[in-house]
Design a protein around this motif. Sequence first.
Motif, PDB file in Angstrom:
ATOM      1  N   SER A  23      43.211  29.538  46.993  1.00 25.85           N
ATOM      2  CA  SER A  23      42.826  30.942  46.896  1.00 25.85           C
ATOM      3  C   SER A  23      42.112  31.221  45.581  1.00 25.85           C
ATOM      4  O   SER A  23      42.241  30.469  44.609  1.00 25.85           O
ATOM      5  CB  SER A  23      44.074  31.829  46.994  1.00 25.85           C
ATOM      6  N   ASP A  24      41.372  32.326  45.560  1.00 27.24           N
ATOM      7  CA  ASP A  24      40.776  32.829  44.323  1.00 27.24           C
ATOM      8  C   ASP A  24      40.000  31.744  43.563  1.00 27.24           C
ATOM      9  O   ASP A  24      40.260  31.490  42.390  1.00 27.24           O
ATOM     10  CB  ASP A  24      41.867  33.473  43.457  1.00 27.24           C
ATOM     11  N   VAL A  25      39.048  31.159  44.274  1.00 22.60           N
ATOM     12  CA  VAL A  25      38.164  30.160  43.647  1.00 22.60           C
ATOM     13  C   VAL A  25      37.252  30.836  42.627  1.00 22.60           C
ATOM     14  O   VAL A  25      36.930  30.269  41.573  1.00 22.60           O
ATOM     15  CB  VAL A  25      37.324  29.431  44.715  1.00 22.60           C
ATOM     16  N   HIS A  26      36.829  32.040  42.943  1.00 21.23           N
ATOM     17  CA  HIS A  26      36.017  32.853  42.033  1.00 21.23           C
ATOM     18  C   HIS A  26      34.824  32.099  41.429  1.00 21.23           C
ATOM     19  O   HIS A  26      34.630  32.075  40.209  1.00 21.23           O
ATOM     20  CB  HIS A  26      36.891  33.456  40.928  1.00 21.23           C
ATOM     21  N   ALA A  27      34.042  31.504  42.315  1.00 21.09           N
ATOM     22  CA  ALA A  27      32.740  30.925  41.939  1.00 21.09           C
ATOM     23  C   ALA A  27      32.835  29.807  40.905  1.00 21.09           C
ATOM     24  O   ALA A  27      31.845  29.489  40.245  1.00 21.09           O
ATOM     25  CB  ALA A  27      31.780  32.013  41.448  1.00 21.09           C
ATOM     26  N   GLY A  52      40.565  33.575  50.211  1.00 19.94           N
ATOM     27  CA  GLY A  52      39.637  34.599  49.776  1.00 19.94           C
ATOM     28  C   GLY A  52      39.397  34.676  48.283  1.00 19.94           C
ATOM     29  O   GLY A  52      39.971  33.943  47.493  1.00 19.94           O
ATOM     30  N   ASP A  53      38.523  35.616  47.911  1.00 19.07           N
ATOM     31  CA  ASP A  53      37.977  35.741  46.562  1.00 19.07           C
ATOM     32  C   ASP A  53      37.229  34.463  46.175  1.00 19.07           C
ATOM     33  O   ASP A  53      37.571  33.764  45.215  1.00 19.07           O
ATOM     34  CB  ASP A  53      39.045  36.105  45.527  1.00 19.07           C
ATOM     35  N   LEU A  54      36.184  34.199  46.944  1.00 15.22           N
ATOM     36  CA  LEU A  54      35.368  33.004  46.716  1.00 15.22           C
ATOM     37  C   LEU A  54      34.409  33.205  45.557  1.00 15.22           C
ATOM     38  O   LEU A  54      33.950  32.230  44.953  1.00 15.22           O
ATOM     39  CB  LEU A  54      34.565  32.672  47.989  1.00 15.22           C
ATOM     40  N   VAL A 147      46.697  35.769  54.351  1.00 17.11           N
ATOM     41  CA  VAL A 147      45.939  36.963  53.951  1.00 17.11           C
ATOM     42  C   VAL A 147      45.553  36.801  52.479  1.00 17.11           C
ATOM     43  O   VAL A 147      45.982  35.854  51.816  1.00 17.11           O
ATOM     44  CB  VAL A 147      46.760  38.263  54.154  1.00 17.11           C
ATOM     45  N   HIS A 148      44.773  37.755  51.976  1.00 20.05           N
ATOM     46  CA  HIS A 148      44.406  37.655  50.557  1.00 20.05           C
ATOM     47  C   HIS A 148      45.390  38.402  49.660  1.00 20.05           C
ATOM     48  O   HIS A 148      45.917  37.859  48.688  1.00 20.05           O
ATOM     49  CB  HIS A 148      42.998  38.202  50.309  1.00 20.05           C
ATOM     50  N   GLY A 149      45.638  39.690  49.965  1.00 24.83           N
ATOM     51  CA  GLY A 149      46.518  40.510  49.124  1.00 24.83           C
ATOM     52  C   GLY A 149      47.858  40.732  49.794  1.00 24.83           C
ATOM     53  O   GLY A 149      48.886  40.221  49.365  1.00 24.83           O
ATOM     54  N   GLY A 185      47.139  35.400  47.880  1.00 29.80           N
ATOM     55  CA  GLY A 185      46.759  35.088  46.498  1.00 29.80           C
ATOM     56  C   GLY A 185      46.617  36.396  45.746  1.00 29.80           C
ATOM     57  O   GLY A 185      47.568  37.150  45.633  1.00 29.80           O
ATOM     58  N   HIS A 186      45.439  36.648  45.204  1.00 33.46           N
ATOM     59  CA  HIS A 186      45.016  37.919  44.619  1.00 33.46           C
ATOM     60  C   HIS A 186      45.546  38.151  43.206  1.00 33.46           C
ATOM     61  O   HIS A 186      44.826  38.652  42.356  1.00 33.46           O
ATOM     62  CB  HIS A 186      45.386  39.086  45.541  1.00 33.46           C
ATOM     63  N   THR A 187      46.826  37.840  42.919  1.00 32.80           N
ATOM     64  CA  THR A 187      47.340  38.075  41.560  1.00 32.80           C
ATOM     65  C   THR A 187      47.016  36.910  40.631  1.00 32.80           C
ATOM     66  O   THR A 187      47.163  37.040  39.423  1.00 32.80           O
ATOM     67  CB  THR A 187      48.861  38.274  41.546  1.00 32.80           C
ATOM     68  N   HIS A 188      46.658  35.752  41.201  1.00 30.36           N
ATOM     69  CA  HIS A 188      46.366  34.544  40.420  1.00 30.36           C
ATOM     70  C   HIS A 188      47.621  34.001  39.731  1.00 30.36           C
ATOM     71  O   HIS A 188      47.524  33.311  38.718  1.00 30.36           O
ATOM     72  CB  HIS A 188      45.258  34.789  39.395  1.00 30.36           C
ATOM     73  N   LEU A 189      48.783  34.351  40.245  1.00 33.91           N
ATOM     74  CA  LEU A 189      50.060  33.887  39.682  1.00 33.91           C
ATOM     75  C   LEU A 189      50.869  33.253  40.818  1.00 33.91           C
ATOM     76  O   LEU A 189      51.231  33.940  41.781  1.00 33.91           O
ATOM     77  CB  LEU A 189      50.847  35.062  39.090  1.00 33.91           C
TER      78      LEU A 189
HETATM   79 FE   LIG Z   1      40.984  37.178  42.768  1.00 37.24          FE
END
Ligand SMILES: [Fe+2]
Length: 270
Positions: A23-27, A52-54, A147-149, A185-189
Amino acid sequence: MHPSVGGWSPRRPHRAMRYALVSDVHANLPALDGVLAEIGRLGGVTATYHLGDLVGYAPWPNEVVERLRGAGVSGVSGNYDSTVATDYKHCGCRYEDPRQEALSHLSYAWTRAHVSSGTKALLGQLPFRLDVRPLGGHTAGPTLTLVHGTPLNNTTYWTEDRPDAFCLKMAAAAGARSGDLIAFGHTHLPWHRIVDGVHFVNTGSVGRPKDGDWRAGFAIVEVDGAGAIAVQHVRVEYDVEQAIDAIRRSELPNEFAEYLRYGGRVPATA
Ligand SMILES: [Fe+2]
């Protein structure tokens, strides 16, 4: 006594299914490549899914989307994906202070200016959630909901300190029951809790961890033939200097480079 046909026996336990959840690869392409290589090294992974959060915060949004597509990794829509895809007014992120809000707007504007039309179309095609039935939909067994969040939206931060009642409300919203799992994911924790038999798993972040550990994070979920679930969080060293250099050479704020170096916990003196 059950007959055995062609080596198959109805009594033979189903083999374990292993899923890698990223999750949260963020480019952050070097982080994603490090994680995909580690998943390959681990072996025996049935499927890899992203949560998500690619895109956002680093300079490889198109390359990350293409890498996942090329690797056959499907997944769900994060807030960054759905807001970029729909030209929303902001990324749906939470801001802890005015400086962070200003940086967040810069990241969002940069990302929207640099995603290709093909990337934007692919982001817009991502489903909100995915349900996986490791034992097959034809028989009883756990459902893994991705899911993402949360199951209600992709912007709510589901932190580990949420009360049991919140987790159970989300389980009810997802239709999850004892023995099932919800991953997000979403919180990155990264964290994992079990409440009333339902597993809740935050996979952590591949490309922008916030727990003070710069290494890329993801989760392995294993489901055995009886439907029992085991969860493991994995951290992988990657070429973070490459990501730091690329951010500094881009028009993205240099703060994002320092953020990666310190896993989101930049010392006041840095
Ligand atoms: Fe994110």
